[in-house]
Scaffold this motif. Structure first.
Motif, short mmCIF file in Angstrom:
data_model
loop_
_atom_site.label_atom_id
_atom_site.label_comp_id
_atom_site.label_asym_id
_atom_site.label_seq_id
_atom_site.Cartn_x
_atom_site.Cartn_y
_atom_site.Cartn_z
N SER A 73 0.82 -1.21 0.00
CA SER A 73 0.00 0.00 0.00
C SER A 73 0.86 1.26 0.00
N TYR A 87 -14.62 -6.58 -4.86
CA TYR A 87 -15.18 -6.94 -3.57
C TYR A 87 -16.69 -7.14 -3.74
N ALA B 198 -6.96 -5.83 -1.81
CA ALA B 198 -7.26 -5.00 -0.64
C ALA B 198 -5.98 -4.54 0.04
N GLN B 199 -4.97 -5.39 0.03
CA GLN B 199 -3.68 -4.99 0.61
C GLN B 199 -3.10 -3.81 -0.16
N ILE B 200 -3.16 -3.92 -1.49
CA ILE B 200 -2.63 -2.83 -2.31
C ILE B 200 -3.46 -1.57 -2.10
N ASP B 201 -4.78 -1.77 -1.89
CA ASP B 201 -5.65 -0.62 -1.62
C ASP B 201 -5.35 0.01 -0.27
N GLY B 202 -4.54 -0.67 0.52
CA GLY B 202 -4.09 -0.07 1.77
C GLY B 202 -4.95 -0.41 2.98
N ALA B 203 -5.72 -1.50 2.90
CA ALA B 203 -6.57 -1.87 4.03
C ALA B 203 -5.76 -2.70 5.03
N LYS B 207 -9.45 -4.64 8.79
CA LYS B 207 -10.44 -4.04 7.89
C LYS B 207 -10.73 -4.95 6.71
#
Lengths: 390, 299
Positions: A73, A87, B198-203, B207
């Motif tokens: 991230s 999702y 989701a990891q790349i999205d920064g979650a 979360k």
């Protein structure tokens, strides 16, 4: 300093050495395609750039900064996955905005960014739907929207088109290329499809067995392959490969392709210095189908045409072209002729070989036999002329 | 070219009738002993039956006696407390264990088996074991005392206000592993690329679970709750083995109520009414669930 620098990167899973020292450097705005057969390590390399797989050895630099140990991230990258990885419990807008939400972007700003990305991809009318209500192509767009909305430094695509049907794949390919041209983003794209690689890339990296085979512009990889694998992998129909003996005839170097029923002698004009050393030895000769034509459509201005009489074995019309198969040196040879040429199997006709485009390989090591100086001039000096033939 | 039915071969006719022939005994038995007795019990609940069946029609007399019974009120209250705590705790603990087990830890196979083992025991064994363990004179409290912690006290088992919670503890211990296995299967079905995205999205991990993974486990939640709910309503052997419904009536539930009214208090009519009521509650839970499941598998 290049924008993305993959420096001597290795990957080991236990005892298996998956990537054996990859060196790739690209500039800002480049579209790098990693291409190769399955199991060549291209997806592993992409995951390592993303930070989803650890780097065993070597360095990864993005915009001058070492990102080896940075969390995915924090690398300022976005990735589009093969399965789209949307999702399912969120709406399209929720999917696109999730990354911004996690980065604590205020709601109003987020909505604006989502709207902009949706407009760019023409999915504004889908923003309130759930992924399960979308078609494959729409899901693909949402996945791209999720990457675009964050405006990262680097985009990663992992075989994004392989789940689409053939027609849609071509459309989306064009669209990705247009997006790249409009936004000027830097992209690393993984595919096993060499046509996708040729059409999209500004830089192609051909990989096999965890090793980089060749890195270059699509045209240079196509016209000037480093080895037999690259020559055979890139291009469809694939390059004609045939065993030939290098000999001297009237003082000039020639390649003789012989079999029981015919013999063709072609003059050597390319990589002449290197091929001197191969006199009276066998090499593997490679000629693209479009470098073998009928005499009328041969390009005599830029090429060196040498004609020979051969028997037609098979005729395959595709509409745009006529592929004519003949036998030479015990192999089937595919020639691209003008459509509507009055040819039928069993008939003899004249084939025009453009010997200036002929490449030779060491049959043992499969490495290209080429002049050191020639390798660079070939690529840079004649791209326009070569472009016409492809 | 199909032959007329009369001239069909013996083998062909046998093939046609064999499945019916094989299935018919069990079909008849189920029809009689399950559905037949459901009807019989329903009738008895509207009769004058006491110690023995008495087929004189009594209307809703037994039903009003049931609903005015003090013990039935306790039993209903207990089943609410027990069922709610049992379902919520099992689901929460099962999910937590499944998430922890899903972190690719080394001894996962062994741990999974250990957690699943209680489900292999019968409720009687579980009940007896926990009765010994929680009995102040035999188990935990006594052990603590003998180890020197004299002031330690854990006497819920014999405390009328707390006894129902000991039953919850034992029941949760038994079923959590099974619920964990259900959630684990659900977690394994989630696309790994989604978690990477989701990891790349920064979650952060919590979360990712809260926003992406757990919402996808909805069908597992539904199955878990239905399984647990009907186990809770049917719970009988565990309570009989552990507390016998006591102290006093403190841990009585509808199933023990029904048993004691039918076989020790000679009130067959009231017992039948309570049994029919339990059937109705379970049916209200199961039928919509089965309906939605079957409809999904058909489409």
């Amino acid at each position: 300093m290049s924008f993305l620098h993959i420096h001597n990167v290795h990957k080991r899973f236990g005892d298996t050495h998956v990537l054996k020292g990859i060196d790739i450097a690209i500039e800002k705005g480049d579209f790098l395609v990693l291409v190769g057969p399955s199991g060549c390590g291209k997806s592993t390399l992409l995951n390592m750039i993303a930070g989803l797989d650890a780097i065993s050895e070597g360095e990864l630099l993005l915009n001058g900064e070492r990102i080896n140990d940075l969390h995915p991230s924090r690398r300022d990258i976005a990735m589009v996955f093969q399965s789209y990885a949307l999702y399912p419990s969120m709406t399209v807008a929720g999917n696109i905005g999730f990354g911004l939400e996690m980065r604590k972007v205020p709601k109003a700003k987020r909505r604006e960014a989502i709207q902009r990305a949706a407009e760019l991809l023409q999915i504004e009318n889908l923003l309130n739907r759930k992924p399960a209500q979308l078609s494959g192509g729409q899901r693909q767009r949402v996945a791209m929207g999720r990457a675009l909305v964050r405006e990262p430094q680097l985009f990663l695509f992992d075989e994004p088109l392989s789940n689409l049907d053939a027609k849609l794949r071509v459309d989306m390919r064009t669209e990705i290329k247009q997006l790249h041209q409009r936004l000027g983003t830097t992209i690393v794209y993984v595919t096993h499809d060499q046509i996708e690689a040729m059409t999209l890339a500004t830089r192609i990296a051909v990989m096999r067995g965890g090793e980089l085979q060749q890195l270059g512009t699509p045209q240079s990889v196509y016209d000037d392959p480093n080895n037999l694998f690259v020559a055979g992998f890139m291009g469809s129909p694939s390059m004609n490969l045939v065993t030939a003996r290098i000999t001297r005839q009237d003082g000039a170097l020639v390649a003789r392709i012989a079999s029981a029923n015919n013999e063709v002698t072609l003059p050597i004009v390319r990589d002449r210095a290197a091929l001197e050393a191969w006199c009276d030895r066998d090499v593997m000769l490679g000629l693209r189908p479009e470098a073998i034509t009928d005499p009328a459509s041969a390009n005599r201005e830029d090429g060196e045409i040498h004609e020979a009489e051969l028997e037609v074995a098979l005729v395959e019309p595709t509409g745009a072209d006529l592929y004519v198969v003949t036998r030479l040196g015990g192999r089937s040879i595919n020639a691209r002729m003008r459509p509507g040429a009055p040819l039928s199997p069993g008939q003899s006709t004249r084939f025009a070989f453009d010997v200036s485009r002929m490449v030779a390989f060491d049959p043992e090591t499969e490495a290209r036999i080429r002049d050191e100086t020639d390798a660079t001039t070939q690529v840079t000096a004649r791209p326009a002329a070569l472009g016409q033939n492809v | 070219m199909s032959k007329p039915p009369s001239s069909r071969g013996f083998g062909e006719r046998l093939q046609h009738w064999l499945p019916r022939l094989v299935l018919s005994p069990s079909f008849v038995l189920v029809l009689f002993f399950v559905y037949g007795f459901i009807l019989w019990t329903t009738y008895i609940s509207f009769s004058n039956s006491g110690m023995l069946p008495d087929y004189t029609w009594a209307g809703t007399r037994q039903w009003s006696r049931l609903w005015s019974s003090w013990t039935w009120g306790i039993a209903l209250h207990n089943i609410w407390v027990f069922g709610l705590l049992y379902i919520v705790t099992c689901t929460a603990l099962g999910l937590l264990l499944a998430i922890l087990l899903d972190q690719r830890i080394r001894a996962e196979g062994t741990l999974r088996t250990i957690y699943l083992y209680p489900m292999a025991l019968s409720f009687i064994v579980t009940g007896t074991a926990w009765q010994w363990f929680l009995n102040p004179g035999l188990g935990l409290e006594r052990t603590m005392h003998s180890l020197g912690w004299e002031s330690f006290s854990f006497n819920w088992l014999i405390d009328a206000n707390m006894a129902i919670y000991t039953v919850v503890i034992a029941a949760v211990w038994q079923a959590t592993g099974f619920i964990m296995a259900m959630f684990l299967a659900g977690l394994r079905g989630i696309d790994g690329e989604m978690i990477k995205a989701a990891q790349i999205d920064g979650a952060p991990a919590w979360k990712i679970y809260l926003r992406i993974i757990i919402p996808q486990l909805r069908p597992v939640f539904l199955s878990a709750i239905v399984v647990l709910a009907h186990l809770a309503i049917k719970s009988f052997d565990l309570i009989v083995a552990m507390t016998g419904g006591g102290p006093g009536n403190a841990t009585a539930v509808p199933a023990t109520f029904m048993y004691s009214y039918a076989f020790s208090r000679n009130e067959m009519g009231i017992a039948s009414a309570s049994a029919v009521f339990m059937l109705a509650v379970i049916a209200a839970l199961i039928i919509p669930y089965l309906y939605s499941e079957l409809r999904e598998s058909r489409s």
